[in-house]
Design a protein around this motif. Structure first.
Motif, short mmCIF file in Angstrom:
data_model
loop_
_atom_site.label_atom_id
_atom_site.label_comp_id
_atom_site.label_asym_id
_atom_site.label_seq_id
_atom_site.Cartn_x
_atom_site.Cartn_y
_atom_site.Cartn_z
N THR A 87 0.82 -1.21 0.00
CA THR A 87 0.00 0.00 0.00
C THR A 87 0.85 1.26 0.00
OG1 THR A 87 -0.11 0.15 2.40
CG2 THR A 87 -1.79 -1.20 1.32
N GLY A 88 0.18 2.36 -0.18
CA GLY A 88 0.77 3.70 -0.14
C GLY A 88 -0.35 4.69 0.04
N TYR A 89 -0.82 5.22 -1.08
CA TYR A 89 -1.93 6.18 -1.08
C TYR A 89 -3.18 5.54 -0.49
CZ TYR A 89 -5.55 9.25 -2.96
OH TYR A 89 -6.63 10.07 -3.10
N GLN A 90 -3.80 6.23 0.44
CA GLN A 90 -5.04 5.78 1.09
C GLN A 90 -4.90 4.35 1.66
OE1 GLN A 90 -7.70 7.59 1.70
NE2 GLN A 90 -7.51 9.31 0.33
N ARG A 91 -3.79 4.09 2.28
CA ARG A 91 -3.47 2.74 2.77
C ARG A 91 -4.57 2.16 3.64
NH1 ARG A 91 1.14 3.15 7.47
NH2 ARG A 91 0.76 0.92 7.60
#
Length: 160
Positions: A87-91
């Motif tokens: 994940t990363g963005y909006q995890r």
């Protein structure tokens, strides 16, 4: 979904169909390990989806389900030991789809290869199948990868 999937060795795919690469798998590791995992690369925002999109691409709704739900279902159907979501963005929205989360805290400035490297401690100990978070595939395609006897194989579709 009716897709035409093909499994070939990396050498064949790279020399003949390198523009069709969609999915990668290291069969050698899978045959040497007891634990086989699915990795879904889902760290990016998906800016090309439009400025108004606040969701990661893998959460876009397709026929009533988030795209990542189709992937997780297919990976679970081939009896992998776990599904790891990178994940990363909006995890916080993406992580619940996996059994384990690996967080790419540099998602804004890096790419999918960096995200995969964030999971290196997991893949060093396991056989694995890697998937982009924004593609469709069926369980039968994944089974083709498991049945393939090449050291490294790539799944692609001519119908893309």
């Amino acid at each position: 979904m009716n897709t035409s999937n093909t499994v070939q060795s990396v050498e064949f795919c790279w020399t003949v169909r390198h523009t069709s690469l969609r999915f990668c798998r290291e069969n050698f590791l899978m045959s040497q390990q007891n634990e086989n995992i699915g990795l879904i690369l889902a760290a990016g925002r998906g800016r090309r989806m439009g400025k108004d999109s606040k969701l990661p691409k893998c959460l876009n709704n397709v026929k009533g389900r988030a795209l990542i739900e189709y992937q997780v279902s297919a990976l679970r159907a081939i009896n992998l030991s776990s599904v790891v979501v990178i994940t990363g963005y909006q995890r916080h929205l993406v992580a619940p789809f996996g059994d384990l989360e690996v967080f790419n805290d540099e998602w804004q400035d890096t790419n999918m290869v960096y995200s995969l490297l964030k999971a290196s401690s997991i893949v060093d100990k396991s056989g694995f199948i890697v998937s982009y978070g924004d593609i469709f595939y069926e369980q039968s395609a994944l089974q083709g990868l498991l049945d393939c006897r090449n050291d490294i194989s790539i799944l692609y579709s001519d119908n893309w």
